[in-house]
Scaffold this active site. Structure first.
Site, PDB file in Angstrom:
ATOM      1  N   LYS A 176      57.265  72.371 -46.273  1.00  0.00           N
ATOM      2  CA  LYS A 176      56.243  71.989 -47.265  1.00  0.00           C
ATOM      3  C   LYS A 176      54.974  72.818 -47.056  1.00  0.00           C
ATOM      4  O   LYS A 176      54.550  73.034 -45.911  1.00  0.00           O
ATOM      5  CB  LYS A 176      55.957  70.487 -47.122  1.00  0.00           C
ATOM      6  CG  LYS A 176      55.036  69.918 -48.175  1.00  0.00           C
ATOM      7  CD  LYS A 176      54.909  68.398 -48.004  1.00  0.00           C
ATOM      8  CE  LYS A 176      53.988  67.755 -49.005  1.00  0.00           C
ATOM      9  NZ  LYS A 176      53.882  66.286 -48.827  1.00  0.00           N
TER      10      LYS A 176
ATOM     11  N   SER B  72      54.866  63.409 -52.833  1.00  0.00           N
ATOM     12  CA  SER B  72      54.302  64.720 -53.045  1.00  0.00           C
ATOM     13  C   SER B  72      55.187  65.874 -52.552  1.00  0.00           C
ATOM     14  O   SER B  72      54.969  67.016 -52.933  1.00  0.00           O
ATOM     15  CB  SER B  72      52.955  64.809 -52.336  1.00  0.00           C
ATOM     16  OG  SER B  72      53.108  64.646 -50.936  1.00  0.00           O
TER      17      SER B  72
ATOM     18  N   SER C  96      55.840  60.070 -49.396  1.00  0.00           N
ATOM     19  CA  SER C  96      56.113  61.404 -49.953  1.00  0.00           C
ATOM     20  C   SER C  96      57.345  62.115 -49.427  1.00  0.00           C
ATOM     21  O   SER C  96      57.697  63.175 -49.936  1.00  0.00           O
ATOM     22  CB  SER C  96      54.910  62.312 -49.771  1.00  0.00           C
ATOM     23  OG  SER C  96      53.952  61.986 -50.748  1.00  0.00           O
TER      24      SER C  96
HETATM   25  N1  GLN Z   1      52.169  59.048 -53.606  1.00  0.00           N
HETATM   26  C1  GLN Z   1      51.278  58.657 -52.550  1.00  0.00           C
HETATM   27  C2  GLN Z   1      49.911  59.225 -52.834  1.00  0.00           C
HETATM   28  O1  GLN Z   1      49.732  59.742 -53.855  1.00  0.00           O
HETATM   29  C3  GLN Z   1      51.802  59.109 -51.230  1.00  0.00           C
HETATM   30  C4  GLN Z   1      51.555  60.526 -50.953  1.00  0.00           C
HETATM   31  C5  GLN Z   1      52.092  60.979 -49.637  1.00  0.00           C
HETATM   32  O2  GLN Z   1      52.880  60.289 -48.997  1.00  0.00           O
HETATM   33  N2  GLN Z   1      51.633  62.137 -49.229  1.00  0.00           N
HETATM   34  O3  GLN Z   1      49.027  59.154 -52.059  1.00  0.00           O
END
Ligand code: GLN
Length: 488
Positions: A80, A155, A179
């Site tokens: 990532k 994400s 995410s």
């Molecule tokens: N979807 C969650 C957020 O927007 C989690 C994001 C993540 O785990 N990086 O914060």
């Protein structure tokens, strides 16, 4: 050599060790597949071609010399774009870091390269890991390989899509509120969030430091375990790293039996808001656990319902502080349109950050401001403790907890971008484990009527990755789901 891309990490390693293929051929096969699928899927922000071929050359030389190689040697990995690979871009999916080249290597990836894994590229993501669909990337829209009109989740959407589209067998993502698990669920792959502190965060660009954790994606539980084995362990460069021995996860997963184990189905995560097809699939999963000899009971975690609001105070508060460093001075983007210092700061941030990141910085700054700190941030920390306590209480009664990973399957592009709250809610089932620092995994457990994958979440007590992965492995073997995506 195209059939190589269908192989698991374990199989690729075996072929290499048996000298049936060379490391160079592995790298060739990955880039060939990337060339074919990338125009449609758009999972990657950049390729690390020079590094990949250099690593392959070193491996092939070692094989020639008869050196002993590890079980992860030759395994190609995508990382990532929030994790630093020395001398390569780390964009975080943001314009503000578009031209940033990482000056050092993350501990987790360093461990992988030392063990002989091969770095193929950097994957697309929501800007600064904020989002649930990867639509917040400043660069491109990653597609869900199962249906190109739907999002891959986020994400870490790029890492999930890269594995589902067989660009690579495994990848790394990060999980702050879901995410890794949520995109794994959307893309029909396995996604693991380790115990907080199990994997070093050194070299991971921070979003919300008390929640962030690096975790693997794979097309099966064994391969996810393999990656976890090599990235885990104490690191003096991360003050939250746990100084606890790393068990031999790989040996243990195949020997864990579910016979006599007690599993709790989280009541609150099977109630309103969860798609009926998902509920049905989870009910079938319960049956599989029972057939494997486990006892499954319903269990209530009464404070879990506060997880999303608590998360959006704590995560944004931490983000507002972590993202203060992007001011056009030290690194990254600097506006061309300001002559004095203060306007340079503000314009740089105005132009460099996208709307979701700005929203979160504002929310977090507000929650931490004097007069509101006690009402919001302190309160949220107190409720976080209650959520964690709910888990502790439940693990006195059961060995593991299960729930759906997500309330829905993959949704269409644009369907939630206008309404941030509806996007936030897609992490309702994953956020609680982050608040409590617990290990959790998403394993494919079925498909809905639109042929989109459904994920089952399993949560274990702190540092019980062996039990978690053993249960997931047992479930996966019994479930016998074909998750090979051939729909693009
Ligand atoms: N979807 C969650 C957020 O927007 C989690 C994001 C993540 O785990 N990086 O914060």
């Amino acid at each position: 050599m195209t059939s190589l891309i269908d192989k698991t990490a374990k199989e690729i390693n075996k072929l290499l060790l048996n000298k049936e293929i060379s490391a160079k051929e592995i790298v060739d096969a990955c880039y060939k597949q990337i060339e074919i699928v990338e125009p449609k899927i758009q999972a990657l922000n950049s390729s690390t071609t020079n590094l990949a071929y250099k690593q392959a050359e070193e491996l092939d030389a070692k094989i020639k010399k008869g050196e002993k190689l590890s079980p992860i040697a030759g395994v190609p990995i995508v990382v990532k774009d929030v994790i630093c690979i020395k001398s390569y871009p780390a964009t975080c999916g943001s314009k503000i870091l578009e031209n940033f080249i990482a000056p050092y290597e993350a501990t987790s990836t360093n461990k992988l390269w030392e063990a002989g894994a091969i770095c193929i590229g950097k994957s697309n993501m929501d800007e600064f890991a904020m989002g649930s669909s990867t639509e917040n990337s400043a660069f491109k829209k990653t597609k869900n390989p199962w249906n190109l009109n739907t999002v891959p989740g986020g994400s870490s959407g790029g890492s999930a899509a890269a594995v589902a589209s067989r660009e690579v067998p495994v990848s790394l993502g990060t999980d702050t509120g879901g995410s890794v698990r949520q995109p794994a669920s959307f893309c029909g792959v396995v996604g693991l969030k380790p115990t907080y502190g199990r994997v070093s965060r050194f070299g991971l660009i921070a979003f919300a430091s008390s929640l962030d954790q690096i975790g693997p994606f794979a097309r099966n539980v064994y391969d996810a375990t393999l990656v976890l084995q090599y990235i885990s362990g104490y690191d003096s460069k991360d003050s939250t790293s746990l100084n606890v021995e790393v068990p031999n996860y790989i040996n243990k997963i195949t020997t864990t039996s579910l016979k006599g184990k007690k599993i709790g189905l989280i009541k609150e995560l099977m109630e309103s808001g969860i798609d009926s097809e998902i509920k049905k699939s989870i009910e079938s999963s319960v049956k599989i656990f029972k057939d494997l000899g486990a006892e499954v009971v319903e269990i209530s975690l009464p404070n879990v319902k506060y997880s999303v609001p608590v998360y959006y105070i704590i995560a944004t508060a931490e983000a507002s502080s972590n993202l203060a460093r992007y001011d056009g001075v030290k690194y990254g983007y600097r506006t061309a349109g300001a002559k004095e210092l203060l306007p340079m700061y503000t314009k740089t941030r105005q132009e460099g950050f996208g709307p979701e990141v700005k929203r979160r910085i504002m929310l977090g700054t507000y929650a931490l401001s004097s007069g509101y700190y006690d009402a919001y941030y302190k309160k949220a920390q107190q409720v976080r403790k209650l959520v964690a306590q709910d888990f502790l209480n439940s693990f006195e009664k059961v060995d593991l907890l299960i729930s759906p990973t997500c309330p829905t399957t993959a949704f269409k592009f644009g369907s939630k971008t206008e309404d941030p709250l509806s996007m936030y809610i897609s992490d309702i089932a994953t956020i609680p484990a982050n608040l409590a620092g617990l290990p959790a995994i998403s394993v494919p457990c079925g498909f809905d009527s639109k042929k989109l994958p459904i994920g089952l979440q399993i949560i274990a007590p702190s540092l019980s990755e062996e039990l978690l992965l053993g249960a997931a492995y047992g479930f996966e073997s019994a479930c016998k789901l074909d998750i090979t995506c051939r729909s693009f």
